[in-house]
Design a protein around this motif. Structure first.
Motif, PDB file in Angstrom:
ATOM      1  N   ASP A  21     111.715 101.492 161.843  1.00  0.00           N
ATOM      2  CA  ASP A  21     112.356 101.336 160.507  1.00  0.00           C
ATOM      3  C   ASP A  21     113.683 102.078 160.372  1.00  0.00           C
ATOM      4  O   ASP A  21     113.503 103.448 160.604  1.00  0.00           O
ATOM      5  N   ARG A  43     104.808  88.119 163.514  1.00  0.00           N
ATOM      6  CA  ARG A  43     103.786  89.051 163.486  1.00  0.00           C
ATOM      7  C   ARG A  43     102.545  88.168 164.413  1.00  0.00           C
ATOM      8  O   ARG A  43     101.485  88.893 165.030  1.00  0.00           O
ATOM      9  N   TRP A  98     102.584  96.585 166.815  1.00  0.00           N
ATOM     10  CA  TRP A  98     103.895  96.215 166.085  1.00  0.00           C
ATOM     11  C   TRP A  98     104.139  96.563 164.612  1.00  0.00           C
ATOM     12  O   TRP A  98     103.393  96.822 164.200  1.00  0.00           O
ATOM     13  N   PRO A  99     105.316  96.974 164.517  1.00  0.00           N
ATOM     14  CA  PRO A  99     105.409  97.613 163.156  1.00  0.00           C
ATOM     15  C   PRO A  99     105.397  96.680 161.984  1.00  0.00           C
ATOM     16  O   PRO A  99     105.475  95.480 161.951  1.00  0.00           O
ATOM     17  N   ASN A 100     105.090  97.292 160.784  1.00  0.00           N
ATOM     18  CA  ASN A 100     105.065  96.465 159.471  1.00  0.00           C
ATOM     19  C   ASN A 100     106.295  95.820 159.119  1.00  0.00           C
ATOM     20  O   ASN A 100     107.293  96.827 158.843  1.00  0.00           O
ATOM     21  N   THR A 114     109.388  94.302 157.454  1.00  0.00           N
ATOM     22  CA  THR A 114     110.084  94.068 155.931  1.00  0.00           C
ATOM     23  C   THR A 114     111.475  93.386 156.090  1.00  0.00           C
ATOM     24  O   THR A 114     111.484  92.965 157.193  1.00  0.00           O
TER      25      THR A 114
END
Length: 291
Positions: A133, A207, A214-216, A218
């Motif tokens: 991020d 997702r 795998w990143p969250n 946004t």
């Protein structure tokens, strides 16, 4: 008279960022089905150079948005001492002192010698923590690049752009191709600047495909699928087209790669995660000293 001159200069400076003299687009290029670009196509891609003792390595890409500024991934700044950027390089090879020529049949296309510009200052987004991020930074060049048919900036997203505008669209990426896996043969054609299409997806679908770790996801991200064999080297920008009065007017920067996953058998697709530029548009403009 003085006020008029000052405003005129400011307007001329802002034009390359906010429209008009940026994102050069020739509509015929959109439909020619060529994978190798023309030398005067996607003229904003820059190779970021790192100096180590007696050698220079080009390990990242940047995107020119103004004669004096380029955006790039924050990890390209944190990961080493970025010293210079090479603009107008049509073929990614070791000889950067001359232009490149591509001969096909009885015709030849050539580009001039690329421009090498030293970096004066690097800025990393303050919320970047080394993960995915906020993976965005800004490079201020020591001098203005010399604009030509082969070196021009791309536009930032239009001010009225809305989030989610690019879901389920086919968008173009441009860059260079390198072996994806250790031991894969080197594709000499991959040295030439290329353009490929990817298909953007919803975050939910993204997702469902992403593997562990795998990143969250946004609103700072965009996700896309492409063919594995056409995957471009990490750092190749994702671009959209601004349409005005029913005509495609210019390209603008949609995203910079954050990470990629090769999905393998049976689909042999590549899953791309991009840092969306739109949420950082104001941050970029705020950190550009245009006085």
């Amino acid at each position: 008279m003085i006020l008029y001159f000052t405003l005129g200069v400011l307007f001329a400076i802002l034009l390359p960022i906010r429209g008009h003299h940026c994102g050069k687009l020739r509509e015929s290029h959109l439909y020619n089905r060529n994978e190798i670009t023309a030398p005067d196509e996607y003229t904003w891609i820059g190779r970021v150079g790192y100096i180590y003792e007696n050698r220079t390595e080009f390990k990242c890409f940047s995107v020119l948005i103004h004669q004096r500024y380029a955006v790039l991934n924050a990890h390209c700044i944190r990961g080493g001492t970025a010293a210079l950027i090479l603009f107008g390089d049509w073929r990614e090879n070791e000889d950067i002192t001359v232009g490149d020529c591509l001969v096909e049949g009885m015709t030849a296309q050539c580009s001039p010698r690329p421009q090498m510009v030293d970096i004066e200052e690097l800025v990393v987004h303050p919320k970047y923590d080394g993960q995915y991020d906020y993976n965005i930074g800004l490079a201020k060049l020591e001098k203005n690049v010399e604009l030509s048919d082969f070196v021009q900036p791309i536009c930032l997203p239009p001010a009225g752009e809305s989030e989610g505008n690019h879901i389920a669209q086919r968008l173009e990426m441009a860059g260079f191709r390198r072996p994806l896996r250790e031991g894969d043969p080197v594709d000499k054609d991959g040295e030439w600047r290329r353009k490929v299409q990817v298909h953007t997806t919803s975050m939910d679908f993204c997702r469902s495909l992403g593997k562990n770790g795998w990143p969250n996801l946004t609103q700072n991200y965009l996700c896309a699928l492409g063919k594995e064999e056409k995957t471009l080297y990490f750092g190749s920008p994702l671009m959209g087209i601004e349409v005005v009065d029913g005509k495609p007017r210019n390209f603008y920067l949609v995203g910079l790669p954050a990470t990629i996953q090769l999905l393998g058998h049976p689909s042999y697709l590549s899953l791309h995660l991009f840092t969306s530029i739109l949420p950082f548009r104001n941050w970029i403009l705020k950190n550009m000293d245009l006085d």
